[in-house]
Design an enzyme around this catalytic site. Structure first.
Site, PDB file in Angstrom:
ATOM      1  N   ASP A  73       0.847  -1.187   0.000  1.00  0.00           N
ATOM      2  CA  ASP A  73       0.000   0.000   0.000  1.00  0.00           C
ATOM      3  C   ASP A  73       0.888   1.245   0.000  1.00  0.00           C
ATOM      4  O   ASP A  73       2.000   1.216   0.520  1.00  0.00           O
ATOM      5  CB  ASP A  73      -0.880  -0.013   1.267  1.00  0.00           C
ATOM      6  CG  ASP A  73      -2.101   0.881   1.187  1.00  0.00           C
ATOM      7  OD1 ASP A  73      -2.047   1.910   0.501  1.00  0.00           O
ATOM      8  OD2 ASP A  73      -3.110   0.556   1.848  1.00  0.00           O
ATOM      9  N   ASP A 131      -3.145   1.393  -5.077  1.00  0.00           N
ATOM     10  CA  ASP A 131      -2.347   2.613  -5.051  1.00  0.00           C
ATOM     11  C   ASP A 131      -0.921   2.390  -4.553  1.00  0.00           C
ATOM     12  O   ASP A 131      -0.117   3.336  -4.528  1.00  0.00           O
ATOM     13  CB  ASP A 131      -3.043   3.739  -4.280  1.00  0.00           C
ATOM     14  CG  ASP A 131      -3.110   3.526  -2.770  1.00  0.00           C
ATOM     15  OD1 ASP A 131      -2.274   2.801  -2.209  1.00  0.00           O
ATOM     16  OD2 ASP A 131      -4.001   4.123  -2.138  1.00  0.00           O
ATOM     17  N   HIS A 178      -0.159   3.715   1.689  1.00  0.00           N
ATOM     18  CA  HIS A 178      -0.516   4.246   2.999  1.00  0.00           C
ATOM     19  C   HIS A 178      -0.435   3.137   4.051  1.00  0.00           C
ATOM     20  O   HIS A 178      -0.675   1.965   3.744  1.00  0.00           O
ATOM     21  CB  HIS A 178      -1.936   4.816   2.975  1.00  0.00           C
ATOM     22  CG  HIS A 178      -2.204   5.737   1.829  1.00  0.00           C
ATOM     23  ND1 HIS A 178      -2.595   5.269   0.577  1.00  0.00           N
ATOM     24  CD2 HIS A 178      -2.123   7.079   1.718  1.00  0.00           C
ATOM     25  CE1 HIS A 178      -2.760   6.302  -0.241  1.00  0.00           C
ATOM     26  NE2 HIS A 178      -2.469   7.411   0.422  1.00  0.00           N
ATOM     27  N   ASP A 209      -2.441   3.091   6.746  1.00  0.00           N
ATOM     28  CA  ASP A 209      -3.815   2.871   7.233  1.00  0.00           C
ATOM     29  C   ASP A 209      -3.822   2.488   8.710  1.00  0.00           C
ATOM     30  O   ASP A 209      -4.540   1.576   9.138  1.00  0.00           O
ATOM     31  CB  ASP A 209      -4.518   1.795   6.391  1.00  0.00           C
ATOM     32  CG  ASP A 209      -4.791   2.262   4.971  1.00  0.00           C
ATOM     33  OD1 ASP A 209      -4.625   3.461   4.695  1.00  0.00           O
ATOM     34  OD2 ASP A 209      -5.153   1.421   4.124  1.00  0.00           O
ATOM     35  N   HIS A 262     -11.323   3.878   5.729  1.00  0.00           N
ATOM     36  CA  HIS A 262     -10.329   3.154   4.923  1.00  0.00           C
ATOM     37  C   HIS A 262      -8.896   3.537   5.296  1.00  0.00           C
ATOM     38  O   HIS A 262      -7.961   2.869   4.864  1.00  0.00           O
ATOM     39  CB  HIS A 262     -10.588   3.332   3.423  1.00  0.00           C
ATOM     40  CG  HIS A 262     -10.170   4.645   2.848  1.00  0.00           C
ATOM     41  ND1 HIS A 262      -9.820   4.790   1.523  1.00  0.00           N
ATOM     42  CD2 HIS A 262     -10.053   5.884   3.397  1.00  0.00           C
ATOM     43  CE1 HIS A 262      -9.496   6.063   1.277  1.00  0.00           C
ATOM     44  NE2 HIS A 262      -9.643   6.730   2.401  1.00  0.00           N
TER      45      HIS A 262
END
Length: 299
Positions: free
Chosen positions: A124, A228, A126, A128, A141
């Site tokens: 990812d 992403d 990110h 998260d 998310h």
């Protein structure tokens, strides 16, 4: 291998609309056919029922936007996955990355009465790892990994009925966007995160080797792959693009090396947004990533 596909068409956790169409886009990119061509038996289980945002009042409960319907969808996904036999390979199609609270939990409980540990490889841009208190937006998310380790909202963190991920059983790859307070939480938890700087310095081969060594005592590995994580030039159809991501070959090499380990037992593909895509390019790329994880090779 006996592969089961489950869609979770949810965009309740994201700030931009469209990822609810991700499961359809991935199916239209011939995911099942690609896997059958590799010799796998494929069963499509359809989709988890998810409420439509247009039918709901958009309000934040305890700092979380659409908390109740997200909780309901994740609980349903977890229950359906946990009920599958232990020897199948589930592929779950998002939807925004909040679905992983249900998918990781369900796959950890699937055929696991002995309570074996589950490792999470989080691919990812990110981390998260926000909580309701640290999140700038309240969008869920950006919070699933924190909830999987027991932080945040008690209902979301309690999906596993007492089961939680250990921070030492999580490795993140491709990271390049982290909120300030989220960074503090990550450091406190001791989660290993390979940023794109480390990808550039070390290379994907060494990072994968270190990841598998770090998770060497973990019985099962779940890969949660956010589109992403790839550079926007490779995967333009995502809601939160961040320049400087994994290249096409870095993504495939990571999946190929994980496949060769023989230790991955389940997969998420999330955050494919056809509304923002170009001729379903992102879905096709992500289907290719899944194929590499399940055995596709150049020769």
């Amino acid at each position: 291998m006996n592969v089961h596909i489950l869609g979770i068409p949810m965009d309740l956790g994201a700030g931009r609309r469209g990822v609810d169409m991700g499961p359809s886009a991935l199916r239209n990119a011939h995911l099942a056919a690609r896997l059958r061509d590799l010799g796998h038996t494929v069963h499509d289980l359809g989709d988890v029922d998810v409420a439509l945002p247009e039918t709901l009042d958009k309000h934040a409960s305890a700092g979380l936007v659409f908390l109740e319907p997200i909780l309901e969808a994740c609980r349903s996904a977890a229950e359906r996955l946990a009920a599958l036999p232990g020897d199948v390979f589930p592929i779950t199609l998002g939807g925004d990355h909040s679905v992983s609270m249900g998918t990781v939990t369900g796959n950890a409980r699937r055929g696991n009465s002995a309570g074996e540990r589950t490792g999470l490889i989080w691919v990812d841009a990110h981390t998260d790892y926000n909580t309701p208190e640290s999140s700038p937006s309240g969008n869920i998310h950006g919070m699933p990994v924190a909830h999987l380790t027991g932080l945040g909202d008690p209902a979301l963190a309690g999906l596993g009925d007492g089961w939680q991920l250990r921070p030492e059983d999580i490795v993140m790859i491709g990271i390049r966007s982290v909120d300030a307070r989220e960074r503090d939480l990550l450091r406190a938890a001791g989660i290993k995160a390979y940023t794109m700087k480390e990808v550039d310095q070390l290379g994907i081969t060494r990072i994968t080797e270190e990841t598998l060594e770090r998770l060497g005592d973990v019985t099962r590995l779940h890969v949660s792959f956010d589109a992403d994580a790839l550079d926007p030039s490779v995967a333009p159809g995502v809601g939160t693009p961040v320049p400087g991501g994994l290249t096409y070959r870095e993504g495939h090499l990571l999946m190929e090396l994980l496949s060769e380990s023989g230790r991955v037992t389940s997969l998420d593909i999330v955050e494919v947004n056809p509304v923002l895509d170009t001729r379903n390019q992102t879905a096709e790329v992500m289907v290719g990533m899944a194929a590499s994880l399940l055995g596709q090779r150049i020769l």
